[in-house]
Design a protein around this motif. Structure first.
Motif, short mmCIF file in Angstrom:
data_model
loop_
_atom_site.label_atom_id
_atom_site.label_comp_id
_atom_site.label_asym_id
_atom_site.label_seq_id
_atom_site.Cartn_x
_atom_site.Cartn_y
_atom_site.Cartn_z
N LEU A 292 0.84 -1.18 0.00
CA LEU A 292 0.00 0.00 0.00
C LEU A 292 0.88 1.24 0.00
CD1 LEU A 292 -2.74 -1.02 2.61
CD2 LEU A 292 -2.89 -1.07 0.12
N PRO A 293 0.31 2.41 -0.26
CA PRO A 293 1.12 3.63 -0.23
C PRO A 293 1.82 3.80 1.12
CG PRO A 293 -1.02 4.09 -1.19
CD PRO A 293 -1.09 2.70 -0.65
N SER A 294 3.10 4.23 1.08
CA SER A 294 3.84 4.42 2.32
C SER A 294 3.33 5.63 3.09
CB SER A 294 5.33 4.60 2.01
OG SER A 294 5.53 5.66 1.09
N ASP A 295 2.80 6.63 2.38
CA ASP A 295 2.18 7.78 3.03
C ASP A 295 0.77 7.37 3.45
OD1 ASP A 295 1.05 10.14 3.83
OD2 ASP A 295 1.64 11.29 2.06
N MET A 296 0.51 7.36 4.75
CA MET A 296 -0.76 6.87 5.26
C MET A 296 -1.80 7.97 5.40
SD MET A 296 0.04 3.73 5.52
CE MET A 296 -1.28 2.97 6.45
N SER A 297 -1.54 9.17 4.89
CA SER A 297 -2.46 10.29 5.07
C SER A 297 -3.84 9.98 4.52
CB SER A 297 -1.90 11.54 4.39
OG SER A 297 -0.64 11.89 4.93
N TYR A 298 -3.89 9.21 3.42
CA TYR A 298 -5.18 8.91 2.78
C TYR A 298 -6.09 8.08 3.68
CZ TYR A 298 -3.58 4.13 2.00
OH TYR A 298 -3.14 2.86 2.17
N LEU A 299 -5.51 7.38 4.64
CA LEU A 299 -6.30 6.54 5.51
C LEU A 299 -7.09 7.33 6.55
CD1 LEU A 299 -3.95 3.51 6.30
CD2 LEU A 299 -6.12 3.45 5.09
#
Length: 325
Positions: A206-213
């Motif tokens: 999954l994307p390493s940047d978790m901001s979308y979660l």
């Protein structure tokens, strides 16, 4: 939602998607839709309509000139059109699109670069287009776009480089050939409420940047046979996730640590066809909002955490766990 007709002020504590579901249930109860079926009865996530009936309803209910089907022989499109199924674009297709300022929804088999001129477009559905390999980067100019459907686009190589510019995107249905997400991609979509990663056979992380979660309400991960959810330096951040579906992810050995951020909000959790999952973590006992847990076809699953609070628990095709329970 795409047409701006929802009235959130009547339901101040609900998300737009929840308000839309209330509207849909009301119309369904009044027999407004004749042919409705669940996409999957297990998940109860969304609905699929007979395209013929949907078009019929739109034609009957929308004002004249607001609905137009485009094919290769189409020469003119009303400037008042709001709903635009594109079957095939002729030679003048790109020129015609540039003149349309009121379009809200588009379903299409392919996209010209001029798609970026539809500044008010809110709903774009390209589902089932196995011929699409790339999307024009101009799609990232659609800053009013709220829903993007790329389900079944099995030959899509990657998302456009400026995907993060889709700042209003709330629903994303994605099938892609890519092995990982770019730094400027899905991980930057902080307005997402619904993310479906569907049949991405090459995806490994999954994307390493978790901001979308942080803003997600529903996360669906389906048939991603190479995806490893545990690996990576994922941080535990506060989440608002309410529904989680993980189906067909054989490399998942344990639930990801970042899921702990949803301890106060997660209500429904489906873990299905995760062949190498052996146990659920002890921290799952902290999920006080969890009301439904479905465990299906996890053949190595042996343990459940102790002292899980009362909930609706379904266990199917988990032979080792069934013997212990």
């Amino acid at each position: 939602m795409a047409h701006g007709i929802l009235q959130p002020r009547d339901h101040e504590n609900l998300e737009l998607e929840d308000v839309g579901e209330l509207y849909f249930k009301e119309l369904w109860a009044r027999s407004f839709f004749e042919h409705v079926e669940l996409v999957d009865y297990h998940y109860n996530l969304s609905y699929r309509f007979s395209m013929h009936d949907l078009i019929h309803d739109l034609v009957q209910s929308l004002a004249e000139g607001e609905f137009s089907i485009v094919n290769s022989s189409t020469k003119n499109i009303s400037e008042n059109v709001r709903h635009l199924p594109i079957l095939e674009l002729g030679q003048n297709g790109s020129t015609m699109l540039r003149k349309l300022n009121k379009v809200r929804t588009v379903t299409a088999r392919g996209l010209p670069s001029s798609i970026g001129t539809l500044k008010h477009l809110r709903y774009l559905d390209l589902a089932g287009n196995d011929e699409i390999k790339k999307l024009p980067n101009t799609i990232c100019k659609l800053q009013s776009l709220q829903s993007l459907g790329l389900l079944g686009c099995e030959n899509l190589e990657n998302l456009p480089r400026d995907t993060s510019n889709l700042t209003c995107l709330r629903l994303l249905f994605l099938t892609t050939k890519q092995t990982s997400f770019s730094e400027n991609g899905v991980g930057c979509l902080k307005s997402l409420r619904f993310l479906c990663i569907w049949n991405c056979g090459n995806l490994t992380s999954l994307p390493s940047d978790m901001s979308y979660l942080a803003a997600l309400r529903t996360l669906v991960i389906y048939k991603c046979k190479r995806l490893e959810l545990v690996n990576g330096n994922y941080q535990v951040i506060a989440l608002r996730l309410q529904k989680l579906v993980i189906d067909g992810v054989p490399k998942m050995l344990a639930l990801p640590e970042w899921l702990q951020g949803a301890a106060e909000t997660l209500q429904d959790c489906y873990i299905i066809h995760c062949d190498n999952l052996e146990a659920l973590p002890g921290w799952l006992t902290n999920f006080r909002s969890l009301r439904k847990l479905v465990l299906d076809s996890c053949r190595k699953l042996l343990y459940l955490p102790e002292e899980v609070h009362p909930l609706e628990l379904t266990i199917e095709n988990c032979p080792k766990l069934e013997r212990r329970c």
